[in-house]
Design a protein around this motif. Structure first.
Motif, PDB file in Angstrom:
ATOM      1  N   PRO A  54     -12.517   5.927  -5.401  1.00  0.00           N
ATOM      2  CA  PRO A  54     -11.566   5.282  -5.536  1.00  0.00           C
ATOM      3  C   PRO A  54     -10.135   6.263  -6.082  1.00  0.00           C
ATOM      4  O   PRO A  54     -10.720   7.107  -6.852  1.00  0.00           O
ATOM      5  CB  PRO A  54     -12.035   4.322  -6.765  1.00  0.00           C
ATOM      6  CG  PRO A  54     -13.222   4.004  -6.816  1.00  0.00           C
ATOM      7  CD  PRO A  54     -13.765   5.386  -6.177  1.00  0.00           C
ATOM      8  N   THR A  56      -8.080   7.577  -4.198  1.00  0.00           N
ATOM      9  CA  THR A  56      -7.722   8.705  -3.066  1.00  0.00           C
ATOM     10  C   THR A  56      -6.964   7.754  -2.112  1.00  0.00           C
ATOM     11  O   THR A  56      -7.155   6.506  -2.068  1.00  0.00           O
ATOM     12  CB  THR A  56      -8.617   9.213  -2.545  1.00  0.00           C
ATOM     13  OG1 THR A  56     -10.017   8.142  -1.872  1.00  0.00           O
ATOM     14  CG2 THR A  56      -9.622   9.926  -3.446  1.00  0.00           C
ATOM     15  N   ALA A  57      -6.465   8.518  -1.187  1.00  0.00           N
ATOM     16  CA  ALA A  57      -5.669   7.772  -0.099  1.00  0.00           C
ATOM     17  C   ALA A  57      -6.545   6.981   0.851  1.00  0.00           C
ATOM     18  O   ALA A  57      -6.180   5.879   1.315  1.00  0.00           O
ATOM     19  CB  ALA A  57      -4.878   8.677   0.691  1.00  0.00           C
ATOM     20  N   LYS A  58      -7.514   7.739   1.129  1.00  0.00           N
ATOM     21  CA  LYS A  58      -8.801   7.063   1.999  1.00  0.00           C
ATOM     22  C   LYS A  58      -9.232   5.813   1.406  1.00  0.00           C
ATOM     23  O   LYS A  58      -9.604   4.911   2.554  1.00  0.00           O
ATOM     24  CB  LYS A  58      -9.738   8.187   2.286  1.00  0.00           C
ATOM     25  CG  LYS A  58      -9.175   9.454   3.253  1.00  0.00           C
ATOM     26  CD  LYS A  58     -10.581  10.358   3.480  1.00  0.00           C
ATOM     27  CE  LYS A  58     -10.232  11.319   4.369  1.00  0.00           C
ATOM     28  NZ  LYS A  58     -11.220  12.226   4.774  1.00  0.00           N
ATOM     29  N   TYR A  59      -9.197   5.813   0.066  1.00  0.00           N
ATOM     30  CA  TYR A  59      -9.912   4.478  -0.357  1.00  0.00           C
ATOM     31  C   TYR A  59      -9.112   3.418  -0.058  1.00  0.00           C
ATOM     32  O   TYR A  59      -9.436   2.148   0.060  1.00  0.00           O
ATOM     33  CB  TYR A  59     -10.138   4.825  -2.027  1.00  0.00           C
ATOM     34  CG  TYR A  59     -10.532   3.667  -2.541  1.00  0.00           C
ATOM     35  CD1 TYR A  59     -11.982   3.422  -2.661  1.00  0.00           C
ATOM     36  CD2 TYR A  59     -10.082   2.542  -3.420  1.00  0.00           C
ATOM     37  CE1 TYR A  59     -12.642   2.225  -3.197  1.00  0.00           C
ATOM     38  CE2 TYR A  59     -10.538   1.670  -4.026  1.00  0.00           C
ATOM     39  CZ  TYR A  59     -11.808   1.295  -3.995  1.00  0.00           C
ATOM     40  OH  TYR A  59     -12.162   0.425  -4.479  1.00  0.00           O
ATOM     41  N   ASP A  60      -7.644   3.672  -0.373  1.00  0.00           N
ATOM     42  CA  ASP A  60      -6.609   2.536  -0.197  1.00  0.00           C
ATOM     43  C   ASP A  60      -6.910   1.953   1.367  1.00  0.00           C
ATOM     44  O   ASP A  60      -6.970   0.854   1.711  1.00  0.00           O
ATOM     45  CB  ASP A  60      -5.297   2.778  -0.317  1.00  0.00           C
ATOM     46  CG  ASP A  60      -4.970   3.075  -1.738  1.00  0.00           C
ATOM     47  OD1 ASP A  60      -5.952   2.436  -2.694  1.00  0.00           O
ATOM     48  OD2 ASP A  60      -4.239   4.010  -2.207  1.00  0.00           O
ATOM     49  N   ALA A  61      -6.894   2.800   2.302  1.00  0.00           N
ATOM     50  CA  ALA A  61      -7.302   2.495   3.752  1.00  0.00           C
ATOM     51  C   ALA A  61      -8.517   1.675   4.148  1.00  0.00           C
ATOM     52  O   ALA A  61      -8.574   0.697   4.714  1.00  0.00           O
ATOM     53  CB  ALA A  61      -7.025   3.807   4.720  1.00  0.00           C
ATOM     54  N   TYR A  62      -9.537   2.411   3.259  1.00  0.00           N
ATOM     55  CA  TYR A  62     -10.815   1.784   3.356  1.00  0.00           C
ATOM     56  C   TYR A  62     -10.779   0.344   3.040  1.00  0.00           C
ATOM     57  O   TYR A  62     -11.365  -0.589   3.492  1.00  0.00           O
ATOM     58  CB  TYR A  62     -11.606   2.572   2.631  1.00  0.00           C
ATOM     59  CG  TYR A  62     -13.092   1.914   2.678  1.00  0.00           C
ATOM     60  CD1 TYR A  62     -14.029   2.211   3.608  1.00  0.00           C
ATOM     61  CD2 TYR A  62     -13.397   1.358   1.355  1.00  0.00           C
ATOM     62  CE1 TYR A  62     -15.486   1.364   3.489  1.00  0.00           C
ATOM     63  CE2 TYR A  62     -14.939   0.807   1.281  1.00  0.00           C
ATOM     64  CZ  TYR A  62     -15.584   0.935   2.581  1.00  0.00           C
ATOM     65  OH  TYR A  62     -17.002   0.344   2.325  1.00  0.00           O
ATOM     66  N   MET A  63     -10.143   0.042   1.904  1.00  0.00           N
ATOM     67  CA  MET A  63     -10.365  -1.258   1.156  1.00  0.00           C
ATOM     68  C   MET A  63      -9.607  -2.205   2.202  1.00  0.00           C
ATOM     69  O   MET A  63      -9.591  -3.363   2.100  1.00  0.00           O
ATOM     70  CB  MET A  63      -9.471  -1.057  -0.288  1.00  0.00           C
ATOM     71  CG  MET A  63     -10.529  -0.685  -1.278  1.00  0.00           C
ATOM     72  SD  MET A  63     -12.220  -1.320  -1.180  1.00  0.00           S
ATOM     73  CE  MET A  63     -11.922  -2.931  -1.990  1.00  0.00           C
ATOM     74  N   GLN A  64      -8.109  -1.717   2.820  1.00  0.00           N
ATOM     75  CA  GLN A  64      -7.499  -2.651   3.606  1.00  0.00           C
ATOM     76  C   GLN A  64      -8.353  -2.944   4.807  1.00  0.00           C
ATOM     77  O   GLN A  64      -8.302  -4.181   5.358  1.00  0.00           O
ATOM     78  CB  GLN A  64      -6.187  -1.879   3.947  1.00  0.00           C
ATOM     79  CG  GLN A  64      -5.179  -1.867   2.824  1.00  0.00           C
ATOM     80  CD  GLN A  64      -3.929  -0.878   3.114  1.00  0.00           C
ATOM     81  OE1 GLN A  64      -4.185  -0.379   4.246  1.00  0.00           O
ATOM     82  NE2 GLN A  64      -2.940  -0.832   2.429  1.00  0.00           N
ATOM     83  N   GLU A  67     -10.917  -5.496   3.808  1.00  0.00           N
ATOM     84  CA  GLU A  67     -10.015  -6.851   3.511  1.00  0.00           C
ATOM     85  C   GLU A  67     -10.036  -7.760   4.956  1.00  0.00           C
ATOM     86  O   GLU A  67      -9.823  -8.720   5.019  1.00  0.00           O
ATOM     87  CB  GLU A  67      -9.046  -6.768   2.862  1.00  0.00           C
ATOM     88  CG  GLU A  67      -8.265  -8.070   2.351  1.00  0.00           C
ATOM     89  CD  GLU A  67      -8.944  -8.822   1.570  1.00  0.00           C
ATOM     90  OE1 GLU A  67      -8.664 -10.193   1.456  1.00  0.00           O
ATOM     91  OE2 GLU A  67      -9.747  -8.514   0.948  1.00  0.00           O
TER      92      GLU A  67
END
Length: 98
Positions: A54, A56-64, A67
């Motif tokens: 959590p 990191t930029a990769k985390y945001d893309a992973y969560m998207q 979803e």
């Protein structure tokens, strides 16, 4: 006859040793947060398919992406998982193993 250190030197050396030990503990706790990502898998590190951390930029893309997959109908999701499994060479998870 007893030969030893003066009592003041004993106290100073004990304080120095305790300070050194306390410093090691704080350094290790700070290093473990970042070093865990760089330990190889064979030495007990993270597996290659572990999600990103959590913040990191990769985390945001992973969560998207998670979803998006959650909102996808189950039949389409199973087809997508089967295609990814065939691509990677690993068996696809079935409804019984989930």
């Amino acid at each position: 006859m007893r030969i030893g250190l003066p009592s003041g030197l004993r106290v100073v050396s004990a304080i120095v040793m305790l300070g050194t030990l306390a410093g090691c503990g704080s350094i290790n706790s700070a290093l473990t947060v970042g070093m865990a990502d760089y330990v190889p898998q064979w030495a007990g590190g993270l597996p290659p398919d572990a999600p990103p951390r959590p913040g990191t930029a990769k985390y945001d893309a992973y969560m998207q992406e998670q979803e998006r997959l959650r909102k996808m109908p189950a039949a389409e999701r199973e087809k997508l998982e089967a295609a990814k499994a065939a691509e990677s060479g690993h068996p696809a998870p079935t409804a019984q193993t989930r």
